[in-house]
Design a protein around this motif. Structure first.
Motif, mmCIF file in Angstrom:
data_model
loop_
_atom_site.group_PDB
_atom_site.id
_atom_site.type_symbol
_atom_site.label_atom_id
_atom_site.label_comp_id
_atom_site.label_asym_id
_atom_site.label_seq_id
_atom_site.Cartn_x
_atom_site.Cartn_y
_atom_site.Cartn_z
ATOM 1 N N HIS A 1 0.641 18.502 3.947
ATOM 2 C CA HIS A 1 1.503 18.239 2.536
ATOM 3 C C HIS A 1 1.928 16.766 2.535
ATOM 4 C CE1 HIS A 1 3.188 22.633 3.591
ATOM 5 N NE2 HIS A 1 2.204 22.560 2.810
ATOM 6 N N TYR A 2 1.678 15.814 3.490
ATOM 7 C CA TYR A 2 2.381 14.697 3.358
ATOM 8 C C TYR A 2 0.985 13.818 3.271
ATOM 9 C CZ TYR A 2 6.839 16.099 4.581
ATOM 10 O OH TYR A 2 7.927 16.497 4.458
ATOM 11 N N TRP A 3 -0.217 14.031 3.488
ATOM 12 C CA TRP A 3 -1.437 13.163 3.398
ATOM 13 C C TRP A 3 -1.663 12.728 2.229
ATOM 14 C CZ3 TRP A 3 -5.128 17.319 6.452
ATOM 15 C CH2 TRP A 3 -4.774 17.202 7.815
ATOM 16 N N PRO A 4 -1.442 13.556 0.967
ATOM 17 C CA PRO A 4 -1.543 12.734 -0.282
ATOM 18 C C PRO A 4 -0.540 11.559 -0.711
ATOM 19 C CG PRO A 4 -1.490 15.051 -0.668
ATOM 20 C CD PRO A 4 -1.266 15.061 0.830
ATOM 21 N N MET A 5 0.605 11.833 -0.080
ATOM 22 C CA MET A 5 1.508 10.837 -0.220
ATOM 23 C C MET A 5 1.277 9.527 0.677
ATOM 24 S SD MET A 5 5.732 10.959 0.799
ATOM 25 C CE MET A 5 6.871 9.729 -0.072
ATOM 26 N N LEU A 6 0.733 9.700 1.949
ATOM 27 C CA LEU A 6 0.167 8.749 2.729
ATOM 28 C C LEU A 6 -0.878 7.929 1.722
ATOM 29 C CD1 LEU A 6 0.434 10.065 6.365
ATOM 30 C CD2 LEU A 6 1.902 8.356 5.496
ATOM 31 N N ASP A 7 -1.914 8.782 1.495
ATOM 32 C CA ASP A 7 -3.080 8.124 0.645
ATOM 33 C C ASP A 7 -2.477 7.254 -0.585
ATOM 34 O OD1 ASP A 7 -5.922 7.843 0.012
ATOM 35 O OD2 ASP A 7 -5.246 8.936 -1.738
ATOM 36 N N ARG A 8 -1.490 7.875 -1.088
ATOM 37 C CA ARG A 8 -0.901 7.179 -2.568
ATOM 38 C C ARG A 8 -0.249 5.889 -2.094
ATOM 39 N NH1 ARG A 8 -0.083 9.009 -7.546
ATOM 40 N NH2 ARG A 8 1.548 8.009 -8.745
ATOM 41 N N SER A 9 0.487 5.830 -0.728
ATOM 42 C CA SER A 9 1.226 4.679 -0.181
ATOM 43 C C SER A 9 0.236 3.726 -0.022
ATOM 44 C CB SER A 9 1.977 5.392 1.029
ATOM 45 O OG SER A 9 3.031 6.038 0.466
ATOM 46 N N PHE A 10 -0.687 3.995 0.716
ATOM 47 C CA PHE A 10 -1.783 3.171 1.141
ATOM 48 C C PHE A 10 -2.586 2.270 -0.016
ATOM 49 C CE2 PHE A 10 -2.507 5.281 5.226
ATOM 50 C CZ PHE A 10 -2.335 4.161 6.172
ATOM 51 N N LYS A 11 -2.813 3.108 -1.192
ATOM 52 C CA LYS A 11 -3.228 2.581 -2.349
ATOM 53 C C LYS A 11 -2.183 1.655 -3.113
ATOM 54 C CE LYS A 11 -6.179 6.365 -3.609
ATOM 55 N NZ LYS A 11 -6.540 7.520 -4.273
ATOM 56 N N ASN A 12 -0.822 2.087 -3.100
ATOM 57 C CA ASN A 12 0.181 1.120 -3.610
ATOM 58 C C ASN A 12 0.492 -0.193 -2.677
ATOM 59 O OD1 ASN A 12 1.222 2.809 -5.725
ATOM 60 N ND2 ASN A 12 2.353 4.010 -4.317
ATOM 61 N N LEU A 13 0.021 -0.082 -1.423
ATOM 62 C CA LEU A 13 0.378 -1.208 -0.789
ATOM 63 C C LEU A 13 -1.074 -2.414 -1.030
ATOM 64 C CD1 LEU A 13 1.439 0.130 2.663
ATOM 65 C CD2 LEU A 13 2.763 -1.362 1.356
ATOM 66 N N PHE A 14 -2.188 -1.633 -0.920
ATOM 67 C CA PHE A 14 -3.042 -2.288 -1.489
ATOM 68 C C PHE A 14 -3.263 -3.179 -2.647
ATOM 69 C CE2 PHE A 14 -7.553 -2.675 -3.340
ATOM 70 C CZ PHE A 14 -8.192 -3.778 -2.410
ATOM 71 N N PHE A 15 -2.905 -2.533 -3.772
ATOM 72 C CA PHE A 15 -2.771 -2.782 -5.158
ATOM 73 C C PHE A 15 -1.434 -3.856 -5.176
ATOM 74 C CE2 PHE A 15 -0.662 -2.742 -9.364
ATOM 75 C CZ PHE A 15 -1.999 -2.947 -9.972
ATOM 76 N N GLY A 16 -0.496 -3.615 -4.554
ATOM 77 C CA GLY A 16 0.528 -4.587 -4.504
ATOM 78 C C GLY A 16 0.472 -5.804 -3.991
ATOM 79 N N VAL B 1 5.402 -6.695 -10.300
ATOM 80 C CA VAL B 1 4.442 -5.347 -10.373
ATOM 81 C C VAL B 1 4.120 -5.347 -8.836
ATOM 82 C CG1 VAL B 1 2.538 -4.035 -10.916
ATOM 83 C CG2 VAL B 1 3.842 -5.300 -12.373
ATOM 84 N N GLY B 2 3.470 -6.198 -8.172
ATOM 85 C CA GLY B 2 3.208 -6.311 -6.983
ATOM 86 C C GLY B 2 4.201 -5.831 -6.053
ATOM 87 N N GLY B 3 5.187 -6.272 -6.208
ATOM 88 C CA GLY B 3 6.361 -6.469 -5.070
ATOM 89 C C GLY B 3 7.019 -5.082 -5.324
ATOM 90 N N ILE B 4 7.030 -4.451 -6.254
ATOM 91 C CA ILE B 4 7.455 -2.947 -6.412
ATOM 92 C C ILE B 4 6.760 -1.762 -5.710
ATOM 93 C CG2 ILE B 4 7.709 -1.114 -8.210
ATOM 94 C CD1 ILE B 4 8.835 -3.084 -10.407
ATOM 95 N N CYS B 5 5.371 -2.343 -6.053
ATOM 96 C CA CYS B 5 4.328 -1.359 -5.476
ATOM 97 C C CYS B 5 4.279 -1.344 -3.833
ATOM 98 C CB CYS B 5 2.755 -1.859 -5.878
ATOM 99 S SG CYS B 5 2.515 -1.298 -7.563
ATOM 100 N N VAL B 6 4.538 -2.562 -3.308
ATOM 101 C CA VAL B 6 4.738 -2.850 -1.728
ATOM 102 C C VAL B 6 5.926 -2.460 -1.699
ATOM 103 C CG1 VAL B 6 5.009 -4.437 -0.162
ATOM 104 C CG2 VAL B 6 3.280 -5.059 -1.869
ATOM 105 N N ILE B 7 7.024 -2.445 -2.061
ATOM 106 C CA ILE B 7 8.416 -1.663 -1.689
ATOM 107 C C ILE B 7 8.134 -0.205 -1.760
ATOM 108 C CG2 ILE B 7 10.541 -1.150 -2.481
ATOM 109 C CD1 ILE B 7 10.852 -4.107 -3.505
ATOM 110 N N PHE B 8 7.751 0.290 -2.722
ATOM 111 C CA PHE B 8 7.545 1.711 -2.809
ATOM 112 C C PHE B 8 6.478 2.472 -2.003
ATOM 113 C CE2 PHE B 8 9.754 1.541 -6.759
ATOM 114 C CZ PHE B 8 10.873 2.349 -6.513
#
Length: 206
Positions: A20-35, A69-76
């Motif tokens: 149930h949490y794998w999609p969230m972890l995947d999305r978080s990794f993408k947010n960190l990379f993009f951030g 934008v990068g800072g917001i993505c890194v935080i979230f």
């Protein structure tokens, strides 16, 4: 409760598991990379002398947008990653969000709430209209029940509002395709037992 289309028994309980949490972890990794991809180039542009920029303020503006934008993505991304990791460690009674039985509800920690202890329930459906949806996933259920009790039952996470003890049961990370029928059935079960259900819609800008 059977699935009318497949004839198989449908999911009956809200019990959290690691998938149930794998999609969230995947999305978080993408947010960190993009951030980081946005933040550091923005920081670089804000600190060097750029040709064609008449002032330091203009230079800050050039690098400020990608930095923001990068800072917001890194935080979230960090928030989502931490939440996802903690979610994957939920086991046994701690993995239970909501179970229904003839006696009443079973919630996180294996704590039980008898039917006759419930005065009413609020069903909440969350929506997100933010321009940057860093953690939000439309495929999730994004719903919750707030169970209002007639008396405190010694359940952790219980809050009191206007003198009424209540427990919020968050059902955010369950895939809506599989769990929306169960969520609707639970609401119907409250009403069948003469427990009033109020419907609310709220925004969740994350």
């Amino acid at each position: 409760m059977k699935n009318a289309r497949s004839g198989k028994y449908a999911i009956r309980d809200f019990v959290s598991s690691s998938p149930h949490y794998w999609p969230m972890l995947d999305r978080s990794f993408k947010n960190l990379f993009f951030g980081f991809l946005m933040f550091f180039p923005g920081l670089y542009l804000a600190t060097i002398d750029l040709p064609g920029t008449p002032s330091y303020l203009a230079q800050i503006r050039v690098g400020g947008l990608p930095m923001a934008v990068g800072g917001i993505c890194v935080i979230f991304g960090c928030i989502g990653f931490a939440t996802g990791v903690m979610g994957t460690f939920r086991k046994r009674e701690n993995a239970i969000d909501l179970k229904i039985s003839a006696k009443g509800l079973t919630v996180r920690g294996g704590h039980e709430i008898p039917w006759d202890s419930i005065s009413h329930v609020t069903s909440i459906q969350y929506h997100n209209h933010a321009a940057i949806q860093a953690i939000w996933d439309r495929a999730d259920l994004n719903s919750a029940f707030v169970v209002h009790l007639k008396e405190p039952l010694g359940i952790p996470r219980l809050k009191t509002k206007a003198g009424i003890p209540q427990l919020k049961i968050k059902l955010f990370r369950y895939p809506a395709l599989d769990y929306k029928p169960l969520y609707d059935w639970v609401g119907t079960e409250f009403e069948r037992r003469h427990i009033p259900v109020d419907m609310k819609w709220k925004t969740k800008e994350t």
